[in-house]
Design a protein around this motif. Structure first.
Motif, PDB file in Angstrom:
ATOM      1  N   SER A  84      53.640 -71.758  11.733  1.00  0.00           N
ATOM      2  CA  SER A  84      54.328 -72.331  12.895  1.00  0.00           C
ATOM      3  C   SER A  84      55.828 -72.322  12.642  1.00  0.00           C
ATOM      4  CB  SER A  84      53.881 -73.775  13.067  1.00  0.00           C
ATOM      5  OG  SER A  84      54.722 -74.434  13.983  1.00  0.00           O
ATOM      6  N   HIS A 139      46.377 -70.443  12.152  1.00  0.00           N
ATOM      7  CA  HIS A 139      47.681 -70.941  12.620  1.00  0.00           C
ATOM      8  C   HIS A 139      48.036 -72.106  11.702  1.00  0.00           C
ATOM      9  CE1 HIS A 139      50.904 -72.489  15.040  1.00  0.00           C
ATOM     10  NE2 HIS A 139      50.286 -73.651  15.130  1.00  0.00           N
ATOM     11  N   HIS A 147      50.378 -75.059   9.953  1.00  0.00           N
ATOM     12  CA  HIS A 147      51.410 -76.064   9.681  1.00  0.00           C
ATOM     13  C   HIS A 147      51.099 -76.555   8.284  1.00  0.00           C
ATOM     14  CE1 HIS A 147      52.946 -76.954  13.862  1.00  0.00           C
ATOM     15  NE2 HIS A 147      51.845 -76.263  14.140  1.00  0.00           N
ATOM     16  N   GLU A 154      44.479 -79.189  15.087  1.00  0.00           N
ATOM     17  CA  GLU A 154      45.801 -79.343  15.714  1.00  0.00           C
ATOM     18  C   GLU A 154      45.665 -79.721  17.185  1.00  0.00           C
ATOM     19  OE1 GLU A 154      48.699 -76.347  14.881  1.00  0.00           O
ATOM     20  OE2 GLU A 154      49.934 -76.859  16.603  1.00  0.00           O
ATOM     21  N   ARG A 208      41.802 -70.210  20.641  1.00  0.00           N
ATOM     22  CA  ARG A 208      42.248 -71.004  19.486  1.00  0.00           C
ATOM     23  C   ARG A 208      41.559 -72.355  19.529  1.00  0.00           C
ATOM     24  NH1 ARG A 208      48.480 -72.891  18.215  1.00  0.00           N
ATOM     25  NH2 ARG A 208      47.936 -74.985  18.907  1.00  0.00           N
TER      26      ARG A 208
HETATM   27 ZN    ZN Z   1      51.255 -75.383  15.944  1.00  0.00          ZN
END
Ligand code: ZN
Ligand code: KMH
Length: 271
Positions: A82, A46, A48, A225, A221
């Protein structure tokens, strides 16, 4: 039970090197963290991205550079950019990585308080528009759910043609909703038949929620983050260390971990 998909949320938009010096900012740091997490057992990254100074950005060129770097290091990992970005970004800014045609991207299905005076805004029109663009670009949304109403809204928007089924959800618990097994079960039981789900427990809830996912048949997950500690008071050295812990827990509990190819099959992504 199907195999466990582990997602590594390697840097997020909010945490900084002041929280944990191992948070990746540069293209190389992001590539290295993703590769190590993948080698440890993550099948989804995931993503960013940051400018070199650590400020969050949704810049398309920066996303492309990071995605190219990740693909160079681990060609088969699933990259999930994201579209939430950071609080205060415009919809146009946030949607940029979807233009790169990733396999997946997040779709945040509601507005919520995000600490202090911050509000993470996702209006109905934003959600519909992001959903429409993802259908056009053949990008599978990971529906980010911070509250039960966001499940209901996603089901409504699926019926209206803005989100395709089977839907995949990520329950982010410990921000708005409590990270408890009771609340997680409530969310899971609210999903339409055929849906898949992941849980992200924030902060100290990360590993307990991963264990709940392992035993309930969901997916997990972990990553900087959501949490920067490997145990109480001890900073994690890497995202890989957090992934390794989930793999150990899954092994202990008899749940096998999915490869990226197996994760694609479970999620209905193209091989
Ligand atoms: Zn995120
Ligand atoms: N950084 C948050 C404002 C997502 O990736 O879609 C939004 C977020 C959710 O992290």
């Amino acid at each position: 039970m199907e195999k466990l998909i582990i997602t590594a949320a390697i840097c997020g938009a909010e945490v900084t090197k002041e929280n944990n010096p191992n948070i990746p900012y540069t293209v190389e740091e992001i590539g290295k963290e993703a590769e190590a997490a993948y080698k440890a057992g993550a099948s989804i990254i995931h993503l960013h991205v940051r400018n070199d100074d650590g400020t969050p950005t949704q810049d398309k060129a920066r996303f492309k550079a990071c995605m190219d770097e990740i693909r160079k290091r681990c060609p088969d990992v699933i990259i999930q950019p994201s579209t939430g970005g950071a609080v205060g970004m415009s919809d146009e800014e946030r949607l940029q990585p979807v233009e790169l045609g990733p396999e997946m991207a997040t779709l945040d299905c509601g507005t919520l308080n995000f600490g202090g005076d911050e509000i993470f805004v996702n209006t109905e029109n934003t959600i519909k528009n992001f959903g429409k663009v993802m259908i056009e670009k053949d990008v599978k949304p990971e529906i980010e759910v911070f509250d039960k109403g966001m499940v209901d809204l996603a089901i409504r928007y699926h019926k209206q043609g803005f989100i395709k089924a089977p839907m995949h959800f990520d329950f982010v618990l410990g921000v708005q909703m409590n990270a408890t097994v009771r609340d997680l079960a409530f969310l899971v039981h609210s999903l339409p038949e055929g849906s898949t789900w992941t849980v992200s427990g924030v902060g100290r809830h990360e590993m307990p929620m991963a264990v709940a996912a392992i035993i309930m048949g969901g997916h997990a997950r972990v990553g900087f983050e959501d949490n920067v500690y490997i145990e109480k008071g001890v900073l994690a050295e890497s995202n890989a260390q957090l992934v390794e812990k989930v793999v150990r827990l899954a092994n202990e509990l008899g749940r096998e971990v999915a490869t990226p190819a197996e994760a694609r099959e479970i999620l209905g992504l193209k091989p």
